[in-house]
Design a protein around this motif. Structure first.
Motif, PDB file in Angstrom:
ATOM      1  N   ALA A  37      33.175  54.967   1.514  1.00 10.61           N
ATOM      2  CA  ALA A  37      32.022  54.011   1.778  1.00 10.61           C
ATOM      3  C   ALA A  37      32.453  52.975   2.727  1.00 10.61           C
ATOM      4  CB  ALA A  37      31.694  53.154   0.479  1.00 10.61           C
ATOM      5  N   LEU A  38      33.657  52.590   2.642  1.00  5.96           N
ATOM      6  CA  LEU A  38      34.113  51.635   3.790  1.00  5.96           C
ATOM      7  C   LEU A  38      34.120  52.148   5.162  1.00  5.96           C
ATOM      8  CD1 LEU A  38      36.668  49.527   2.086  1.00  5.96           C
ATOM      9  CD2 LEU A  38      34.534  48.655   3.209  1.00  5.96           C
ATOM     10  N   MET A  39      34.743  53.538   4.983  1.00  4.07           N
ATOM     11  CA  MET A  39      34.699  54.339   6.322  1.00  4.07           C
ATOM     12  C   MET A  39      33.294  54.707   7.107  1.00  4.07           C
ATOM     13  SD  MET A  39      37.559  56.937   4.950  1.00  4.07           S
ATOM     14  CE  MET A  39      37.354  58.401   5.951  1.00  4.07           C
ATOM     15  N   ALA A  40      32.186  55.020   6.054  1.00  7.55           N
ATOM     16  CA  ALA A  40      30.933  54.887   6.607  1.00  7.55           C
ATOM     17  C   ALA A  40      30.419  53.715   7.123  1.00  7.55           C
ATOM     18  CB  ALA A  40      30.037  55.461   5.327  1.00  7.55           C
ATOM     19  N   PHE A  41      30.797  52.678   6.461  1.00 13.08           N
ATOM     20  CA  PHE A  41      30.417  51.206   7.312  1.00 13.08           C
ATOM     21  C   PHE A  41      31.084  51.006   8.344  1.00 13.08           C
ATOM     22  CE2 PHE A  41      31.420  46.454   6.213  1.00 13.08           C
ATOM     23  CZ  PHE A  41      30.459  46.116   7.086  1.00 13.08           C
ATOM     24  N   ALA A  42      32.411  51.472   8.433  1.00 12.65           N
ATOM     25  CA  ALA A  42      32.937  51.689   9.963  1.00 12.65           C
ATOM     26  C   ALA A  42      32.350  52.344  11.026  1.00 12.65           C
ATOM     27  CB  ALA A  42      34.558  52.167   9.759  1.00 12.65           C
ATOM     28  N   ALA A  43      31.867  53.450  10.649  1.00 10.37           N
ATOM     29  CA  ALA A  43      31.066  54.482  11.609  1.00 10.37           C
ATOM     30  C   ALA A  43      29.867  53.901  11.891  1.00 10.37           C
ATOM     31  CB  ALA A  43      31.051  55.771  10.640  1.00 10.37           C
ATOM     32  N   ILE A  44      29.194  53.091  10.960  1.00 14.64           N
ATOM     33  CA  ILE A  44      27.889  52.539  11.329  1.00 14.64           C
ATOM     34  C   ILE A  44      28.250  51.479  12.372  1.00 14.64           C
ATOM     35  CG2 ILE A  44      25.942  51.027  10.453  1.00 14.64           C
ATOM     36  CD1 ILE A  44      26.293  52.688   7.534  1.00 14.64           C
ATOM     37  N   SER A  45      29.320  50.703  12.166  1.00 15.21           N
ATOM     38  CA  SER A  45      29.645  49.482  12.809  1.00 15.21           C
ATOM     39  C   SER A  45      30.073  50.001  14.426  1.00 15.21           C
ATOM     40  CB  SER A  45      30.991  48.750  12.509  1.00 15.21           C
ATOM     41  OG  SER A  45      30.465  48.201  11.094  1.00 15.21           O
ATOM     42  N   LEU A  46      30.826  51.268  14.415  1.00 19.82           N
ATOM     43  CA  LEU A  46      31.241  51.649  15.523  1.00 19.82           C
ATOM     44  C   LEU A  46      29.876  52.172  16.276  1.00 19.82           C
ATOM     45  CD1 LEU A  46      34.313  53.432  14.911  1.00 19.82           C
ATOM     46  CD2 LEU A  46      34.065  51.677  16.396  1.00 19.82           C
ATOM     47  N   VAL A  47      28.924  52.572  15.742  1.00 19.76           N
ATOM     48  CA  VAL A  47      27.659  53.021  16.471  1.00 19.76           C
ATOM     49  C   VAL A  47      26.996  51.909  16.897  1.00 19.76           C
ATOM     50  CG1 VAL A  47      25.389  54.140  15.909  1.00 19.76           C
ATOM     51  CG2 VAL A  47      27.463  55.234  15.207  1.00 19.76           C
ATOM     52  N   ALA A  48      26.989  50.976  16.059  1.00 21.84           N
ATOM     53  CA  ALA A  48      26.200  49.387  16.443  1.00 21.84           C
ATOM     54  C   ALA A  48      26.836  48.899  17.463  1.00 21.84           C
ATOM     55  CB  ALA A  48      26.355  48.534  15.255  1.00 21.84           C
ATOM     56  N   ARG A  49      28.267  49.017  17.758  1.00 13.55           N
ATOM     57  CA  ARG A  49      28.914  48.453  18.685  1.00 13.55           C
ATOM     58  C   ARG A  49      28.549  49.131  20.246  1.00 13.55           C
ATOM     59  NH1 ARG A  49      30.424  48.297  23.075  1.00 13.55           N
ATOM     60  NH2 ARG A  49      32.193  48.370  24.264  1.00 13.55           N
ATOM     61  N   PHE A  50      28.431  50.389  20.098  1.00 10.36           N
ATOM     62  CA  PHE A  50      27.993  51.009  21.226  1.00 10.36           C
ATOM     63  C   PHE A  50      26.424  51.005  21.616  1.00 10.36           C
ATOM     64  CE2 PHE A  50      32.305  52.273  20.647  1.00 10.36           C
ATOM     65  CZ  PHE A  50      32.936  52.170  22.264  1.00 10.36           C
ATOM     66  N   VAL A  51      25.665  50.979  20.518  1.00 10.63           N
ATOM     67  CA  VAL A  51      24.192  50.921  20.747  1.00 10.63           C
ATOM     68  C   VAL A  51      23.966  49.442  21.018  1.00 10.63           C
ATOM     69  CG1 VAL A  51      22.025  50.975  19.757  1.00 10.63           C
ATOM     70  CG2 VAL A  51      23.717  52.873  19.313  1.00 10.63           C
ATOM     71  N   MET A  52      24.363  48.640  20.358  1.00 11.05           N
ATOM     72  CA  MET A  52      23.903  47.025  20.718  1.00 11.05           C
ATOM     73  C   MET A  52      24.803  46.256  21.866  1.00 11.05           C
ATOM     74  SD  MET A  52      23.611  46.017  16.882  1.00 11.05           S
ATOM     75  CE  MET A  52      23.200  44.396  16.688  1.00 11.05           C
ATOM     76  N   GLY A  53      26.129  47.125  22.090  1.00  8.58           N
ATOM     77  CA  GLY A  53      26.853  46.331  23.225  1.00  8.58           C
ATOM     78  C   GLY A  53      27.799  45.246  22.513  1.00  8.58           C
ATOM     79  N   LEU A  54      28.716  45.053  23.151  1.00  9.50           N
ATOM     80  CA  LEU A  54      29.865  44.077  22.669  1.00  9.50           C
ATOM     81  C   LEU A  54      29.410  42.817  22.264  1.00  9.50           C
ATOM     82  CD1 LEU A  54      32.866  44.238  22.471  1.00  9.50           C
ATOM     83  CD2 LEU A  54      33.301  43.815  24.548  1.00  9.50           C
ATOM     84  N   GLY A  55      28.480  42.399  23.166  1.00 13.21           N
ATOM     85  CA  GLY A  55      27.799  41.057  22.918  1.00 13.21           C
ATOM     86  C   GLY A  55      26.858  41.025  21.719  1.00 13.21           C
ATOM     87  N   GLY A  56      26.137  42.040  21.797  1.00 13.80           N
ATOM     88  CA  GLY A  56      25.236  42.321  20.595  1.00 13.80           C
ATOM     89  C   GLY A  56      25.713  42.497  19.284  1.00 13.80           C
ATOM     90  N   SER A  57      26.760  43.154  19.365  1.00 19.13           N
ATOM     91  CA  SER A  57      27.329  43.557  17.855  1.00 19.13           C
ATOM     92  C   SER A  57      28.601  42.417  17.367  1.00 19.13           C
ATOM     93  CB  SER A  57      27.664  44.972  17.919  1.00 19.13           C
ATOM     94  OG  SER A  57      28.906  44.948  18.977  1.00 19.13           O
ATOM     95  N   THR A  58      28.941  41.723  18.327  1.00 14.61           N
ATOM     96  CA  THR A  58      30.047  40.896  17.973  1.00 14.61           C
ATOM     97  C   THR A  58      29.746  39.734  18.147  1.00 14.61           C
ATOM     98  OG1 THR A  58      31.133  40.777  20.052  1.00 14.61           O
ATOM     99  CG2 THR A  58      31.857  42.499  18.537  1.00 14.61           C
ATOM    100  N   HIS A  59      30.482  38.511  17.588  1.00 13.84           N
ATOM    101  CA  HIS A  59      30.618  37.134  18.055  1.00 13.84           C
ATOM    102  C   HIS A  59      31.418  36.816  19.153  1.00 13.84           C
ATOM    103  CE1 HIS A  59      27.730  35.832  14.386  1.00 13.84           C
ATOM    104  NE2 HIS A  59      26.883  36.445  15.148  1.00 13.84           N
ATOM    105  N   LEU A  60      31.663  37.446  19.713  1.00 15.87           N
ATOM    106  CA  LEU A  60      32.861  37.394  20.747  1.00 15.87           C
ATOM    107  C   LEU A  60      32.082  36.332  21.960  1.00 15.87           C
ATOM    108  CD1 LEU A  60      34.810  40.598  21.018  1.00 15.87           C
ATOM    109  CD2 LEU A  60      35.509  38.431  20.049  1.00 15.87           C
ATOM    110  N   SER A  61      32.658  35.585  22.634  1.00 13.57           N
ATOM    111  CA  SER A  61      32.261  34.979  23.561  1.00 13.57           C
ATOM    112  C   SER A  61      33.285  34.480  24.613  1.00 13.57           C
ATOM    113  CB  SER A  61      31.620  33.683  22.823  1.00 13.57           C
ATOM    114  OG  SER A  61      32.615  32.829  22.438  1.00 13.57           O
TER     115      SER A  61
END
Lengths: 730, 502
Positions: A324-348
């Motif tokens: 389940a956690l791995m699936a979570f990671a997969a979704i998160s990785l997809v989000a990272r590239f779909v939403m971009g670094l700024g869109g998917s993280t709180h980095l600044s």
């Protein structure tokens, strides 16, 4: 051009703060020339008329407003406006940190940026003591942005005519002279900006100060700061009142240069040393073995440990939760590239690095168990540890692989990673770490391959491996030495040393172990573990004094051994518990002894360094002091006490506690150096740092990949002979 | 004009490149006046507050019967023509790009409308249409118009050497006898000898090192860069010792000469002649004035034309200090006459209330900011400038801020006898309360560049400002009126802070 380097003059801008009228024509002209969007702003509490608050990827030049009460000033007040933009260091920290030379200083001064080379690692954002480079957080292809001193203006084609009339030669010359002037300087209506050769600007600045000592403070900011900058300031008030940081006069790149220039000779020396130690110990062991033919001892029985796949059900509830956690990671990785670094993280631009980099640093530290074990077993002939070798290597391989995955997620422009192979930065710790980790993963893979061959009876592949793995190590280390030194002498020396070792150890009957792989693993790990510390050498102004040290690379290396061996103990205990196997407590206690000594050396080294540099007295005060105390006491002194005595180390509870605290202390250390002990002031003018808390996707990638490592380890142990045969004695 | 419209006397208003719905004080009057118009034509590059006054916030469009036409105009970079600066320099600007869509230059729009109107009246026998039917109107380009403004000789003149149809070369070529024409006499010579001198771009030749660059553009009158430059010489026509020479009398050549065009009545009349002493030759006395009374000075040669056309203040020979119409204090100089006695206010009682210091204790000053221009119709549509100053604000001294418990960023309601609005406060030590006649006078400040249209919107301070104006030049009294300021509590939205991403 055959001009000597000294003849190239440095283009420079002199900013006279006393003349600035705050019209901000420069701020707009900068956006116009550099094609930067306007920011959506609002009137802000603390800023009054200033907008925006800081530099950003959209704002490369900013005028900050200052109302400074001063009895002696007219009206009791200085109302000052200060131009904030890149200072174009003579020795820029950002360019020295850049692993792909995307940021580089031109010989005539401007520190420019080439987005085609940039991998988006953002080390520059943290390296700059002024907070100048910023990232395009809102972009799916986030480039770095900074002032280029309008270096691209001189590349512009000159017009042939104006308003339909051909230009005369004189007019063309004037265009030529004018076009190289930066947009901000051209736009300034108040004569506050002067552009020219640095020597001339310096002379002009000194002249103004000596002509009007009543008007100026006797300080040209940028003349000496950080080794000197191309952009320099004159002011009527002390610069600290305007929020200019005191960055010292030493150049920043020098901080990491020394450490990094030691790497190529260190690789050769360490490799040779390890080979020598091995030969020495091997001879002794062989002698002992020969002597004990008559009366076989049980001392080296572990060397003949047999391994077998684990016979356990895979889809346990625990493993389902990992999936389940791995699936979570997969979704998160997809989000990272779909939403971009700024869109998917709180980095600044303040927290250019966050949870992922923390996880990488932690993971690499605790994964040091793999190389430590390999080194102990093969180089130092600790055959008693042989039974844990395979699981240590598998865990290391998985850990490093997922570190790489996290890095790819964290890089803004990972598709430019090939630039790491094309560029030759002279003093970038990031470059060193990238190559070192990359090559080490390949060695980990080679180290693990025999398990695969054994499982599926791949004799031919095994033969090839036998023949070529040593040569590969020699080749990899030579390449590495060459990349880091860019000197043929070093490369040849490395080739000679490592080929010689490969040649000596080619006989598989005499040298049955993959010794060259072990040497490669230890050498590369030593280098990148320490270079992760070198990465932070550029940040003495940000990292707490309890952590920052010129010998931080050694701190990192020593602590990694302690943490790595501690984690192996924990993993072995977990394996025994989870899969209901015999706890090989003698082995683990032996490993605990190594943990103890490495932790002891680390602590003594770190505290002595602090004491020698006079930082120890204040080390325990304040918030940072508390963090430091926790790190040193809970993660250092207490585990030392717990692991001190051999009789205590064989008690599983104490060993566990000691190993756990050791690992936790080092983990805390890595979290501290990236997050808690970092005094991040955000982008220039460093008055509005952002806060940071990871997003669900950041947690998703990090936690999910840990789960993946654990799950794949379990899967590997079931599929392949990773763990020693369950002993009947259990 | 707006008062005429309000009274129903003005039926059609054609506004070119102005935004009175932001820039005119006492906006309630302005808006009500526009609603009384039968037709409003707005010639603009943006949909300004003036163009959309009929659907401004809080107003039902159905309640307004004014027919509003918006004519799309070209921006200055999209058309050829001149621009004249305050120094009198006329510079030609070339169109850099074509105007978008149907947008046209102001000249083209006026030309199209004129020709259409002339077609409408071409068969008219009405005397009032004669001026249109007979008008000389053959312009096709902006340069045609500049030639017309420069002026032509209509008859041969042996004195000036001009033939009929020649362009005049200088002001003195003009004749008051109908033998020459000129659209604006001060521009006579901008097209001398058929050359558009406003196009000149010699930015290198500066003979006296004075920064005059006589070959750059053209300056009225006669390319003279410094008016009254004769005054830089002593009575003998020599530059004052230690000064930078500009013009002087050349005794050998027997004429005035120098780095600039000498500002003298006749170039060959030396210091010894009466003309040679007339440094201010447009005034009847020919010398500078400390004060001037209203008087007539008929020209002997041309009875019926005043010889002296210089300005005379309407409210007295000497400048005088008056308090504004709305003032917190009495005129300390002469308490009997607080305000300018020639200033008429209120002109329309129901629209022009006068606030009292009891109700409105603070003085409001208004002005522009460097980052926005005038009514803001262009600048508030430029994101780069909106970034710098994103919204209007009320600036106040720390003493008032303490009294009201206001800090920078808090919202305040500002009200005058004419209206009220809410903006953010900026508290600054740069402003101090004044002590006048034993009374603490607190001045607050607001920029006037905002309205409800464009990319950056905000309340217009001209809802508060008073529409009194001085009787001489007609300058609006936007620098002083009385207001009250109160803190607005319980504002839901906290100001967003850039940089905080979590």
């Amino acid at each position: 051009m055959t001009q000597p380097a000294a003849a190239i003059k440095t283009k420079s801008t002199l900013i006279d703060i006393t003349k600035c009228i705050g019209c901000r024509a420069c701020q707009v002209a900068c956006k116009q020339w550099n094609d930067r969007e306007g920011e959506e702003t609002s009137l802000q509490d603390s800023l009054g008329f200033q907008n925006p608050a800081t530099l950003s990827a959209k704002t490369l030049t900013l005028i900050t407003f200052h109302e400074l009460p001063d009895e002696s000033a007219p009206g009791g007040l200085h109302y000052l406006f200060t131009m904030r933009r890149c200072l174009h260091c003579l020795e820029p920290a950002c360019a020295s940190a850049c692993p792909t030379m995307a940021l580089a200083r031109q010989s005539d001064g401007p520190v420019g940026y080439d987005s085609d080379k940039c991998i988006g690692c953002r080390v520059c954002v943290w390296a700059c003591p002024w907070g100048v480079p910023t990232a395009e957080w809102n972009s799916l292809t986030p480039k770095i942005q900074k002032c280029t001193h309008c270096a691209d203006r001189s590349d512009q084609p000159l017009p042939e005519s104006r308003n339909g009339q051909a230009l005369s030669a004189g007019e063309k010359n004037r265009y030529q002279e004018n076009i190289i002037v930066p947009a901000c300087v051209k736009a300034c209506p108040a004569d506050a900006l002067h552009f020219g050769d640095r020597e001339d600007m310096l002379a002009e600045a000194h002249n103004r100060i000596s002509t009007h000592p009543d008007k100026y403070v006797d300080h040209i900011y940028g003349e000496k700061e950080a080794g000197g900058t191309s952009v320099m300031y004159l002011s009527s008030v002390p610069f600290e009142k305007l929020g200019f940081p005191d960055v010292g006069t030493a150049s920043y790149p020098a901080l990491s240069r020394r450490a990094l220039h030691l790497v190529p000779p260190a690789v050769i020396a360490l490799g040779a040393l390890l080979g020598g130690v091995y030969m020495l110990l091997k001879r002794r062991v062989s002698a002992t073995a020969a002597a004990s033919v008559v009366a076989p001892s049980t001392g080296s029985h572990d060397h003949h440990v047999e391994f077998e796949p684990l016979d356990q059900k895979l889809l346990t509830p625990f493993n389902w939760s990992l999936i389940a956690l791995m699936a979570f990671a997969a979704i998160s990785l997809v989000a990272r590239f779909v939403m971009g670094l700024g869109g998917s993280t709180h980095l600044s631009d303040t927290y250019a690095w966050g949870l992922w980099i923390v996880f990488d640093l932690v993971w690499i530290a605790v994964a040091a168990g793999a190389f430590a074990t390999a080194g102990l077993i093969y180089v130092f002939q600790r055959k008693d540890l042989y039974s844990i070798g395979r699981s240590a290597v598998l865990m290391g391989l998985l850990s490093y692989s997922f570190v790489m995955v996290t890095l790819v997620a964290d890089l803004g422009l990972p598709w430019h990673s090939y630039q790491l192979a094309l560029q030759a930065p002279a003093q970038s710790a990031m470059f060193e770490v990238s190559w070192c980790v990359g090559l080490y993963v390949s060695i980990l893979l080679l180290e693990f391959l025999p398990v695969v061959f054994e499982r599926w009876n791949l004799q031919r592949a095994s033969d090839i491996w036998q023949r070529w793995s040593g040569a590969y190590v020699a080749f990899a280390l030579t390449v590495f030495v060459y990349l880091l030194s860019r000197e043929l002498t070093y490369a040849v020396l490395a080739a000679v040393v490592f080929s010689t070792l490969a040649w000596i150890f080619r006989d598989k009957r005499r040298f049955s172990e993959p010794i060259l792989l072990a040497i490669g693993a230890v050498t590369l790990s030593t280098m990148h573990q320490s270079s992760l510390g070198s990465l932070l050498l550029l940040m003495p102004d940000k990292l707490g004094p309890q952590w920052w040290s010129p010998v931080m690379p050694i701190d990192f290396f020593l602590s990694a051994i302690a943490a790595g061996t501690a984690l192996i103990i924990l993993i072995e205990m977990w394996i025994a518990k989870a899969w209901d196997r015999r706890l090989r407590i003698e082995q683990l206690a032996a490993l605990g002894q190594i943990t103890f000594f490495s932790l002891l050396v680390y602590l003594i080294f770190r505290l002595s360094d602090l004491a020698l540099r006079g930082q120890l007295a204040n080390a325990f005060s304040g918030r940072l002091g508390a963090l430091f105390a926790v790190e040193i006491l809970l993660g250092g002194v207490i585990p030392l006490v717990l692991l001190a005595r051999a009789s205590e180390r064989v008690r599983p509870t104490l060993l566990f506690a000691g190993a756990f605290l050791t690992a936790a202390g080092v983990i805390l250390n890595r979290v501290n150096v990236v997050l808690f002990a970092m005094n991040l002031k955000g982008p220039m003018p460093q008055t509005a740092p952002a806060s940071y808390s990871p997003t669900v996707f950041e947690w998703g990638v990090s936690l999910g990949l840990i789960a993946a490592a654990v799950f794949l380890f379990g899967l590997g142990a079931r599929l392949m002979p990773v763990l020693p045969k369950a002993e009947p004695g259990h | 004009m707006f008062e005429d419209a309000l009274a129903g006397k003005l039926k059609l208003l054609w506004i070119v490149g102005q935004n009175p719905a932001v820039t005119v004080p006492n906006l309630k009057l302005t808006f009500d006046a526009m609603a009384k118009l039968e037709m409003l034509v707005v010639q603009e590059i943006w949909e300004t507050e003036t163009a959309t006054f009929w659907r401004r916030p809080g107003v039902d469009p159905k309640s307004i019967s004014t027919e509003v036409i918006l004519l799309p105009a070209a921006f200055f970079m999209e058309k050829n023509g001149t621009i004249s600066n305050s120094g009198g320099m006329v510079q030609w600007r070339h169109a850099a790009v074509n105007p978008p869509g149907q947008a046209k230059s102001d000249g083209e729009i006026v030309d199209l409308v004129f020709r259409a109107v002339r077609d409408l009246v071409k068969d008219s026998k009405e005397p009032r249409d004669e001026i249109i039917r007979k008008a000389f109107w053959t312009y096709t380009t902006a340069e045609d118009v500049l030639r017309e403004i420069n002026g032509y000789a209509l008859r041969d003149n042996p004195e000036t050497g001009l033939k009929a149809g020649d362009l005049v070369r200088k002001v003195s070529d003009l004749r008051a006898d109908g033998s020459t024409s000129s659209g604006a006499w001060i521009y006579a010579g901008v097209f001398a000898n058929g050359e558009n001198l406003s196009k000149r771009r010699d930015s290198q030749t500066d003979p006296g090192g004075l920064g005059l660059y006589p070959g750059f553009g053209w300056t009225w009158p006669n390319n003279m860069r410094i008016l009254y430059n004769r005054a830089s010489c002593d009575r003998h026509g020599k530059p004052y010792p230690g000064s930078l020479p500009i013009v002087w009398w050349d005794e050998k050549a027997k004429r005035w000469t120098g780095y600039d065009v000498p500002d003298v009545p006749v170039a060959t009349d030396g210091p010894a002649t009466p003309n040679g002493q007339r440094a201010f030759h447009l005034g009847a006395e020919g010398v500078g004035r400390l004060f001037a009374a209203v008087y007539s000075d008929p020209d002997e040669k041309h009875p019926g034309y005043p010889r002296d056309v210089a300005y005379v203040p309407k409210d007295g020979p000497l400048p005088e200090m008056y308090e504004p119409v709305e003032s917190p204090v009495m005129n300390v100089l002469h308490p009997q006459v607080n305000h300018n006695p020639l200033l008429k206010y209120p002109r329309i009682k129901s629209y022009q209330p006068i606030g009292t210091v009891a109700e409105f204790p603070y003085v409001l000053m208004t002005s522009t900011v460097a980052e926005h221009w005038c009514g803001g119709s262009s600048t508030r549509n430029i994101p780069w400038l909106n970034e710098l100053v994103p919204e209007p604000m009320l600036e106040m001294p720390e003493s008032l801020a303490q009294k009201l418990s206001v800090k920078t960023g808090d919202r305040v309601r500002v009200s005058s006898a004419r209206g009220e609005l809410t903006v953010k406060a900026v508290v600054t030590p740069r402003m101090k309360s004044l002590q006048i006649d034993g009374r603490e006078v607190t001045v607050v400040w607001m920029p006037y560049n905002w309205g409800y249209e464009g990319l950056s919107t905000g309340p217009s301070v001209n809802h508060l400002a008073i529409d009194a104006f001085d009787p001489g030049a007609g300058t609006q009294e936007t620098k002083a009126c009385l207001v009250n300021v109160v803190k607005v509590e319980n504002v839901g939205a906290t100001p967003s802070r850039r940089g905080t991403r979590s």
